[in-house]
Design an enzyme around this catalytic site. Structure first.
Site, PDB file in Angstrom:
ATOM      1  N   CYS A   1       0.841  -1.206   0.000  1.00 36.88           N
ATOM      2  CA  CYS A   1       0.000   0.000   0.000  1.00 36.88           C
ATOM      3  C   CYS A   1       0.879   1.259   0.000  1.00 36.88           C
ATOM      4  O   CYS A   1       1.580   1.507  -0.975  1.00 36.88           O
ATOM      5  CB  CYS A   1      -0.982  -0.043   1.164  1.00 36.88           C
ATOM      6  SG  CYS A   1      -2.286   1.188   1.050  1.00 36.88           S
TER       7      CYS A   1
ATOM      8  N   HIS B   1      -3.786  -5.094   0.222  1.00 33.14           N
ATOM      9  CA  HIS B   1      -3.209  -5.597   1.474  1.00 33.14           C
ATOM     10  C   HIS B   1      -3.264  -7.128   1.497  1.00 33.14           C
ATOM     11  O   HIS B   1      -4.297  -7.688   1.871  1.00 33.14           O
ATOM     12  CB  HIS B   1      -3.992  -5.038   2.667  1.00 33.14           C
ATOM     13  CG  HIS B   1      -3.756  -3.582   2.884  1.00 33.14           C
ATOM     14  ND1 HIS B   1      -2.739  -3.110   3.681  1.00 33.14           N
ATOM     15  CD2 HIS B   1      -4.375  -2.492   2.388  1.00 33.14           C
ATOM     16  CE1 HIS B   1      -2.752  -1.791   3.673  1.00 33.14           C
ATOM     17  NE2 HIS B   1      -3.734  -1.388   2.890  1.00 33.14           N
TER      18      HIS B   1
ATOM     19  N   GLU C   1      -2.085  -9.038   3.604  1.00 27.51           N
ATOM     20  CA  GLU C   1      -2.292  -9.483   4.994  1.00 27.51           C
ATOM     21  C   GLU C   1      -3.749  -9.437   5.416  1.00 27.51           C
ATOM     22  O   GLU C   1      -4.109  -9.957   6.471  1.00 27.51           O
ATOM     23  CB  GLU C   1      -1.410  -8.654   5.941  1.00 27.51           C
ATOM     24  CG  GLU C   1      -1.872  -7.225   6.234  1.00 27.51           C
ATOM     25  CD  GLU C   1      -1.523  -6.197   5.144  1.00 27.51           C
ATOM     26  OE1 GLU C   1      -1.163  -6.604   4.018  1.00 27.51           O
ATOM     27  OE2 GLU C   1      -1.628  -4.991   5.435  1.00 27.51           O
TER      28      GLU C   1
END
Lengths: 250, 195
Positions: B76, B177, B179
């Site tokens: 990001c 993202h 994650e």
């Protein structure tokens, strides 16, 4: 194209997920981490955890819980309930929350939105608004719908956006718990006048209610609780049906 | 050892949690020596590009990162500051990726921030091994990197087609993202760790 989001909402009291009508007669429905994990595997796009503990002990239990959720779940989640300061928000961010919601405290002191957004970014701040109709006007309520404020829904949502909120989570207290469908007209007006995403909450009873608010209601996301908690509408079935209707769904 | 860079880039905990879930060993550090020598480096990022890149410079980490020959992943804002420059407060990036970062203009069909699940297409990298075209990943951002020769994945927000991921030699960046992108994201992170 951004997919429309399906968001289960989990009310948490002293570490357990509870469900009740009008916060009376609360019933424990499961473990917060386990339920979150199950929803995530089922295809939920995001989770909202609301702390409804009234006590200080309950609040610190909640922060510990947020750490466990963050470690165990690999989709975004938002937490809220009783956030009154930047410090409250910081504790939840440090625990691993992706977003927080502000509600009553922001109605009382709108600067709270500005303060949190300028420190952590708009993507972190969801402004939750509860409102119901009184004398033909959508009036903002606080304290779980029990008190009327002086604010009017549409102007308050606009102000929240200008102050840096990244999303609006609007709950119609007239529809919440009725399972008779969302307040579609209101979402449409919010969604077309605001430039930030709008999450619809309150009234989901069947799949077509969710389809309606995501299409006619122009909402970016639909939030619901009991229909998911009690398995009335399994998320994979819901998402499959929405896809068949041509709604962009992950 | 994997080094997660500790700088003013918002919440780095999500990335650490994701590495823990994958069973990877990592350290969170701003020590130039450790970042120079790590087998993999991750630059996480949520927040303001200018603050992030200035924090990196003040720690003397910008040159250390640029000179690495082993894999680096920017996520990001971590990716955006690896580009040439950003319209966000006119931040000057590390100039690794050959593109600029611009702001989305809100329209009726394109809310800003671009927030939620969107697809990745035109996948061209080992980073996406085992990932199908048009899988959904999670995005939260108001600025985007334009398409360039380093683009290895694309996505679209209303009228804007932009870089969902970038690669130049050993440097990788994802606008989304991983994650927070469910099992698809875990696979992408794991692919990075396996480079």
């Amino acid at each position: 194209m951004v997919a429309k989001r399906i968001i289960p909402c989990l009310d948490v009291k002293d570490g357990a997920v509870v469900k009740g009508v009008n916060f009376e007669g609360l019933k424990e429905v499961g473990d917060a981490v386990e339920m979150g994990r199950k929803y995530s595997l089922d295809g939920a796009d995001e989770l909202v955890y609301l702390d409804i503990s009234a006590s200080k002990e309950g609040r610190s239990t909640f922060v510990n819980l947020v750490e466990k959720i963050a470690l165990n779940i690999n989709i975004p989640f938002c937490v809220g309930g009783g956030i009154t300061s930047v410090d409250d928000a910081s504790r939840l961010l440090d625990a691993g929350a992706d977003k927080i919601t502000v509600n009553s405290a922001a109605v009382a002191r709108p600067e709270l939105i500005t303060e949190i957004a300028s420190k952590y970014g708009s993507q972190f701040v969801v402004c939750a608004i509860d409102a119901k109709v009184s004398d033909g006007i959508w009036r903002v309520t606080t304290h779980g719908g029990s008190r009327f404020s002086e604010r009017e829904l549409f102007s308050w949502a606009q102000q929240a956006q200008e102050r840096g909120a990244g999303e609006i989570l609007f709950t119609s207290m007239d529809h919440d718990g009725t399972k008779s469908g969302y307040a579609c007209e209101v979402y449409k007006q919010l969604s077309t006048t605001l430039s930030i995403p709008v999450i619809a909450s309150g009234g989901a009873g069947k799949i077509s209610d969710i389809a309606d608010v995501l299409t006619d209601g122009c909402a970016d996301a639909a939030l619901a609780a009991s229909i998911f908690h009690y398995g009335e509408i399994p998320i994979p079935v819901l998402k499959n049906e929405l896809k068949k209707l041509g709604i962009p769904i992950r | 050892m994997i080094a997660v860079v500790d700088y003013e880039a918002g919440n780095i905990r999500s990335v650490c949690n994701a590495l823990t879930r994958l069973g990877a060993e990592y350290i969170v550090t701003d020590d130039p020596e450790k970042i120079r020598n790590a087998s993999k480096v991750i630059l996480p990022g949520v927040g303001n590009a200018k603050i992030a890149v200035e924090s990196l410079r003040s720690k003397g980490l910008d040159r250390i990162i640029r000179m690495r020959r082993k894999p680096v992943l920017g996520i990001c804002v971590g990716m955006q500051i690896m580009c040439r420059r950003s319209e966000e407060d006119n931040a000057i990036g590390l100039g690794i990726f050959d593109c600029d970062v611009k702001r989305f203009l809100p329209t009726n069909d394109a809310k800003v921030p671009h927030m939620g699940w969107n697809t990745i297409s035109n996948l061209e990298s080992k980073l996406f091994k085992g990932i199908n075209e048009k899988e959904y990943v999670y995005y939260v951002h108001s600025y985007y990197a334009n398409l360039c020769t380093d683009t290895i994945a694309t996505t679209r927000h209303a009228d804007v087609l932009f870089s969902a991921a970038l690669k130049y030699e050993n440097f990788y960046g994802t606008q989304f993202h991983p994650e927070k992108s469910g099992d698809i994201g875990s696979t992408i992170l794991n692919n990075f760790l396996s480079l």
